[in-house]
Structures are given as structure tokens and as C-alpha cells.
Design an enzyme around this catalytic site. Structure first.
Site, PDB file in Angstrom:
ATOM      1  N   CYS A  96       6.134  -1.085 -55.324  1.00 28.93           N
ATOM      2  CA  CYS A  96       7.601  -1.206 -55.262  1.00 28.93           C
ATOM      3  C   CYS A  96       8.304  -0.354 -56.310  1.00 28.93           C
ATOM      4  O   CYS A  96       9.498  -0.110 -56.215  1.00 28.93           O
ATOM      5  CB  CYS A  96       8.015  -2.662 -55.393  1.00 28.93           C
ATOM      6  SG  CYS A  96       7.254  -3.710 -54.157  1.00 28.93           S
ATOM      7  N   HIS A 130      15.311  -3.231 -57.505  1.00 25.15           N
ATOM      8  CA  HIS A 130      14.388  -3.433 -56.390  1.00 25.15           C
ATOM      9  C   HIS A 130      14.728  -4.749 -55.710  1.00 25.15           C
ATOM     10  O   HIS A 130      14.954  -5.766 -56.371  1.00 25.15           O
ATOM     11  CB  HIS A 130      12.953  -3.449 -56.922  1.00 25.15           C
ATOM     12  CG  HIS A 130      11.947  -3.852 -55.884  1.00 25.15           C
ATOM     13  ND1 HIS A 130      11.948  -3.318 -54.614  1.00 25.15           N
ATOM     14  CD2 HIS A 130      10.927  -4.755 -55.928  1.00 25.15           C
ATOM     15  CE1 HIS A 130      10.958  -3.861 -53.923  1.00 25.15           C
ATOM     16  NE2 HIS A 130      10.346  -4.733 -54.683  1.00 25.15           N
ATOM     17  N   ASN A 157      12.196  -7.304 -48.594  1.00 27.93           N
ATOM     18  CA  ASN A 157      11.581  -6.408 -49.569  1.00 27.93           C
ATOM     19  C   ASN A 157      10.898  -5.260 -48.822  1.00 27.93           C
ATOM     20  O   ASN A 157       9.884  -5.466 -48.155  1.00 27.93           O
ATOM     21  CB  ASN A 157      10.567  -7.210 -50.406  1.00 27.93           C
ATOM     22  CG  ASN A 157       9.844  -6.360 -51.434  1.00 27.93           C
ATOM     23  OD1 ASN A 157       9.944  -5.133 -51.429  1.00 27.93           O
ATOM     24  ND2 ASN A 157       9.091  -7.013 -52.308  1.00 27.93           N
TER      25      ASN A 157
HETATM   26  N1  COA Z   1       8.047 -21.991 -46.064  1.00 26.99           N
HETATM   27  C1  COA Z   1       7.974 -23.240 -46.498  1.00 26.99           C
HETATM   28  N2  COA Z   1       7.228 -23.617 -47.557  1.00 26.99           N
HETATM   29  C2  COA Z   1       6.564 -22.635 -48.204  1.00 26.99           C
HETATM   30  C3  COA Z   1       6.600 -21.309 -47.801  1.00 26.99           C
HETATM   31  C4  COA Z   1       7.383 -20.996 -46.671  1.00 26.99           C
HETATM   32  N3  COA Z   1       7.488 -19.738 -46.207  1.00 26.99           N
HETATM   33  N4  COA Z   1       5.835 -20.575 -48.629  1.00 26.99           N
HETATM   34  C5  COA Z   1       5.330 -21.411 -49.538  1.00 26.99           C
HETATM   35  N5  COA Z   1       5.758 -22.673 -49.290  1.00 26.99           N
HETATM   36  C6  COA Z   1       5.475 -23.870 -50.037  1.00 26.99           C
HETATM   37  C7  COA Z   1       4.221 -23.756 -50.875  1.00 26.99           C
HETATM   38  O1  COA Z   1       3.097 -24.048 -50.078  1.00 26.99           O
HETATM   39  C8  COA Z   1       4.470 -24.771 -51.958  1.00 26.99           C
HETATM   40  O2  COA Z   1       4.173 -26.050 -51.428  1.00 26.99           O
HETATM   41  P1  COA Z   1       3.416 -27.148 -52.354  1.00 26.99           P
HETATM   42  O3  COA Z   1       4.364 -27.362 -53.505  1.00 26.99           O
HETATM   43  O4  COA Z   1       3.305 -28.287 -51.426  1.00 26.99           O
HETATM   44  O5  COA Z   1       2.144 -26.504 -52.754  1.00 26.99           O
HETATM   45  C9  COA Z   1       5.973 -24.706 -52.172  1.00 26.99           C
HETATM   46  O6  COA Z   1       6.514 -24.101 -50.980  1.00 26.99           O
HETATM   47  C10 COA Z   1       6.400 -23.911 -53.387  1.00 26.99           C
HETATM   48  O7  COA Z   1       5.677 -22.711 -53.374  1.00 26.99           O
HETATM   49  P2  COA Z   1       5.854 -21.649 -54.517  1.00 26.99           P
HETATM   50  O8  COA Z   1       4.916 -20.516 -54.277  1.00 26.99           O
HETATM   51  O9  COA Z   1       5.827 -22.318 -55.840  1.00 26.99           O
HETATM   52  O10 COA Z   1       7.366 -21.161 -54.252  1.00 26.99           O
HETATM   53  P3  COA Z   1       8.242 -20.202 -55.105  1.00 26.99           P
HETATM   54  O11 COA Z   1       9.492 -20.875 -55.519  1.00 26.99           O
HETATM   55  O12 COA Z   1       7.457 -19.490 -56.177  1.00 26.99           O
HETATM   56  O13 COA Z   1       8.667 -19.106 -54.020  1.00 26.99           O
HETATM   57  C11 COA Z   1       8.075 -16.869 -53.423  1.00 26.99           C
HETATM   58  C12 COA Z   1       7.673 -18.330 -53.404  1.00 26.99           C
HETATM   59  C13 COA Z   1       6.949 -16.056 -52.816  1.00 26.99           C
HETATM   60  C14 COA Z   1       9.354 -16.713 -52.599  1.00 26.99           C
HETATM   61  C15 COA Z   1       8.347 -16.428 -54.897  1.00 26.99           C
HETATM   62  O14 COA Z   1       7.290 -16.842 -55.731  1.00 26.99           O
HETATM   63  C16 COA Z   1       8.520 -14.955 -55.044  1.00 26.99           C
HETATM   64  O15 COA Z   1       9.426 -14.369 -54.487  1.00 26.99           O
HETATM   65  N6  COA Z   1       7.688 -14.315 -55.854  1.00 26.99           N
HETATM   66  C17 COA Z   1       7.760 -12.908 -56.090  1.00 26.99           C
HETATM   67  C18 COA Z   1       7.060 -12.191 -54.988  1.00 26.99           C
HETATM   68  C19 COA Z   1       7.464 -10.753 -54.920  1.00 26.99           C
HETATM   69  O16 COA Z   1       8.570 -10.401 -55.224  1.00 26.99           O
HETATM   70  N7  COA Z   1       6.517  -9.906 -54.517  1.00 26.99           N
HETATM   71  C20 COA Z   1       6.753  -8.534 -54.411  1.00 26.99           C
HETATM   72  C21 COA Z   1       6.846  -7.941 -55.743  1.00 26.99           C
HETATM   73  S1  COA Z   1       7.448  -6.335 -55.650  1.00 26.99           S
END
Ligand code: COA
Length: 325
Positions: free
Chosen positions: A112, A252, A282
Site C-alpha cells: 500500500c 492511504h 482499500n
Molecule cells: N463481519 C462481522 N464480524 C466480523 C467480521 C465481519 N466482516 N470480521 C471479523 N469479525 C468479528 C471477529 O471474528 C471478531 O469476533 P470475536 O470477537 O467473536 O472473535 C470481532 O468481529 C472483532 O474482530 P477484530 O478483528 O478485533 O475487529 P477490528 O475492530 O480489529 O476490525 C478490521 C477488523 C480488519 C476492520 C481492522 O482490524 C482493520 O481495518 N485493520 C487494518 C487492516 C488494514 O488496513 N489492512 C491493510 C493495510 S494497508
């Protein structure tokens, strides 16, 4: 002499995939996706559309705005982690498509952060005097490496391309400073296991779904905020600027919560932070140049503005760049 952006362009697939469409594929909801990421929909390539398809369209738009012909280009750099092929580079395919026979063409892989890495590279060539006109593109078709059965990652990504023409300029406008950073010890937080020399094509690759990206979203999130803040501050300080001087931040487009956290840490009001991830998700290396082209074409950028680009991605890599528009 420094590089100055004289034209911007972008191109995204026509096909829109909304959160409601994704709800049909995995156990999720529009509310969860919007609350956790800010994304409402993304563009997805159709059959017969490749990374080079969008890269070429974005390039032609940027060239047209700059009034530069393909033959005038000395260099083409494409930032991508989803090239058409392992080789030749997607930059060579774009070169062939637009008939830029006088350019050296190569790809940059910095996930990215790739667009800022590529634009900084072009700027350095221009400053050395070796290049006068360059085309820099960020282009991705991430939908082909996303596991559409993994709700943790498939909600985030989209396809498209953005491009800029950069020309040598001896005036006050153009690229001021750029800062590129990496920490390879975090390589496995966000990566594509196959195909590659470690996992060449095999039945195992298919069985273990190694051809789809792997991401530890939570860890990436925390590191992203810290790294993007560091990059932004370093690049501003290098130019003798402070956050108050910024007219527009084009970050980004990974997650609205990451963008909000950066904006807050830099003390920027919402109107100084460009956001379009609600419509595109993204798009990795393409996200900043798509946003830049939108900001440019919708009148958000004015001559003399201080613009800050700020990014973070797999590698891990992070980067920032300041420029006077
Ligand atoms: N729909 C519903 N529930 C979901 C889900 C979805 N699409 N994806 C994950 N969950 C659930 C998980 O299983 C977890 O459940 P649990 O608590 O029962 O285990 C819960 O939601 C929380 O998951 P978590 O991973 O802690 O959520 P989060 O607040 O960190 O959000 C992302 C997840 C991926 C949106 C976030 O971490 C993120 O954006 N990270 C950066 C990723 C990124 O930018 N990558 C590219 C970099 S350039």
C-alpha cells in the site's frame, strides 16, 4: 530541479460490490463493515479486466491532463502487488499499450506504500537529471487475491488505478521531501503466500488456499497509526513545516478509523483530510493516486497548497511525501 505533478488520472472498474452483496458471501453486515472500516462499497474488475487495463486508462487520463505525449516519457513506474504477470512488469505492459517507446519501465513492490515509493523514485531520477518526464501509476486488482470466504479481510479491498505525470521543474512548486521506511520483521502480518519461489503452483497451494492474502488486521491497525503519524511528522519537519501548514492530507485509504486517528494526531480538521474509501475500499497502491485525482478534478487542490501524502502497508512499509501543488 525537482519533480512536479502536472497531470493526474484514475480508472476504476464499473462493477460495484456493496456491503449488502458481500453479506451474501460471508457472515457479516453492512453495519459491521461501515462501523469498523467506513467502507460502503468497492469496485471489482470483471472478467477480461486486469491490473494493466486500469493502469493504462489512468495513465492516458493523466497524460491528457499534463499535455504530455507517451513518446516524451523517459520513465514509467507501476506500483502494484497484483501485477498481470510475475514478469514482465506491468509497467512494460502499460508502455506497450500507450506506445511510450522511449521510456524505461519497471514495477515497484511496496504494497500500500507503493505509490509514494514509486513517486519518490521518479523524483530522485528527476533531481539527478537523468529523467525529465515520468509516469507513475498505482494499480491493483486485489479482488483476485482476496479470499472471498474470509470475512476478516474480504470486506476491505477493491480494484482500480491512479496515475500522475511528473515533470522536472526548477520553480517553487513540486515535491519537497519524501520519507520511505520499512520493517521486514513484520513481513507475515500481511502477505500473499503463493505463487512464488517459496510456494510454487501445486495442489497444496490450492488445498491450503495459499493463493489468497493473509492478514492480521488488529496488529496491522495499531502499527499503521503509529507509523503514519511518524512518517507525516518527519517529512513535515524536514521541510521546516508544521501540521498547521497542511492544506490537504491524502492518506492511504485503508480504514476510516485509521484515517481519523491520523487526522486527530496531526490536529487536522475533517475538511483537510481526503476520504473516498467509502466508495472504493482499500485499493492498496492505487488508493492515494485515485484520491489525488479525485481531489484535483473536484477542485479540492489549489495552486500553492501544501499537500501531504501518507501511507502504510505490507512489508511492513510506510512512507510520506510533501509537495507544493
Ligand atoms: N463481519 C462481522 N464480524 C466480523 C467480521 C465481519 N466482516 N470480521 C471479523 N469479525 C468479528 C471477529 O471474528 C471478531 O469476533 P470475536 O470477537 O467473536 O472473535 C470481532 O468481529 C472483532 O474482530 P477484530 O478483528 O478485533 O475487529 P477490528 O475492530 O480489529 O476490525 C478490521 C477488523 C480488519 C476492520 C481492522 O482490524 C482493520 O481495518 N485493520 C487494518 C487492516 C488494514 O488496513 N489492512 C491493510 C493495510 S494497508
Amino acid at each position: 530541479m525537482r519533480g512536479r505533478v502536472t497531470g493526474t488520472g484514475s480508472a476504476v472498474p464499473e462493477k460495484v460490490l456493496t456491503n449488502f452483496d458481500i453479506k451474501k458471501l460471508v457472515d457479516t453486515s453492512d453495519e459491521w463493515i461501515v462501523t469498523r472500516s467506513g467502507i460502503k462499497e468497492r469496485r471489482i474488475a470483471s472478467e477480461g479486466e486486469f491490473t494493466s487495463t486500469f493502469a493504462t486508462r489512468a495513465a492516458l487520463n493523466a497524460l491528457q491532463m499534463a499535455g504530455v505525449t507517451p513518446e516524451e516519457l523517459d520513465m514509467i513506474i507501476v506500483a502494484t502487488v497484483t501485477p498481470d504477470f510475475q514478469f514482465p512488469s506491468t509497467a512494460c505492459l502499460v508502455q506497450s499499450n500507450i506506445k511510450a517507446q522511449n521510456a524505461a519501465a519497471f514495477d515497484v513492490s511496496a504494497a500500500c506504500s507503493g505509490f509514494i515509493y514509486a513517486l519518490s523514485t521518479a523524483d530522485k531520477f528527476i533531481r539527478s537529471g537523468a529523467v525529465r518526464k515520468a509516469l507513475v501509476i498505482g494499480a491493483e486488482v486485489l479482488s483476485r487475491i482476496v479470499d472471498w470466504s474470509d470475512r476478516n479481510s474480504c470486506i476491505l479491498f477493491g480494484d482500480g488505478a491512479g496515475a500522475v505525470v511528473v515533470e522536472a521543474d526548477s520553480g517553487d512548486k513540486g515535491i519537497l521531501d519524501s520519507m520511505l521506511k520499512s520493517d521486514g520483521s513484520y513481513w507475515d502480518l500481511l502477505y500473499l503466500p503463493a505463487p512464488g519461489s517459496r510456494n510454487p503452483a501445486s495442489q497444496k497451494v490450492l488445498d491450503e488456499r495459499l493463493m489468497y492474502l493473509r492478514m492480521q488486521g488488529n496488529d496491522v491497525f495499531k502499527l499503521a497509526v503509529r507509523a503514519m503519524e511518524e512518517a507525516a511528522n518527519q517529512v513535515l519537519t524536514a521541510g521546516g513545516y508544521s501540521c498547521d501548514d497542511i492544506d490537504l492530507l491524502v492518506p492511504h485509504q485503508a480504514n476510516k478509523r485509521i484515517i481519523d486517528a491520523i487526522g486527530k494526531r496531526l490536529g487536522l480538521p475533517d475538511e483537510k483530510v481526503y476520504v473516498n474509501l467509502d466508495r472504493f475500499g482499500n485499493t492498496s497502491a492505487a488508493s492515494i493516486p485515485i484520491a489525488l485525482d479525485e481531489a484535483n478534478r473536484t477542485g479540492r487542490l489549489h495552486s500553492g497548497n501544501l499537500l501531504l501524502l501518507d501511507s502504510f502497508g505490507g512489508g511492513l512499509t510506510w512512507a510520506a511525501m510533501s509537495m507544493i501543488w
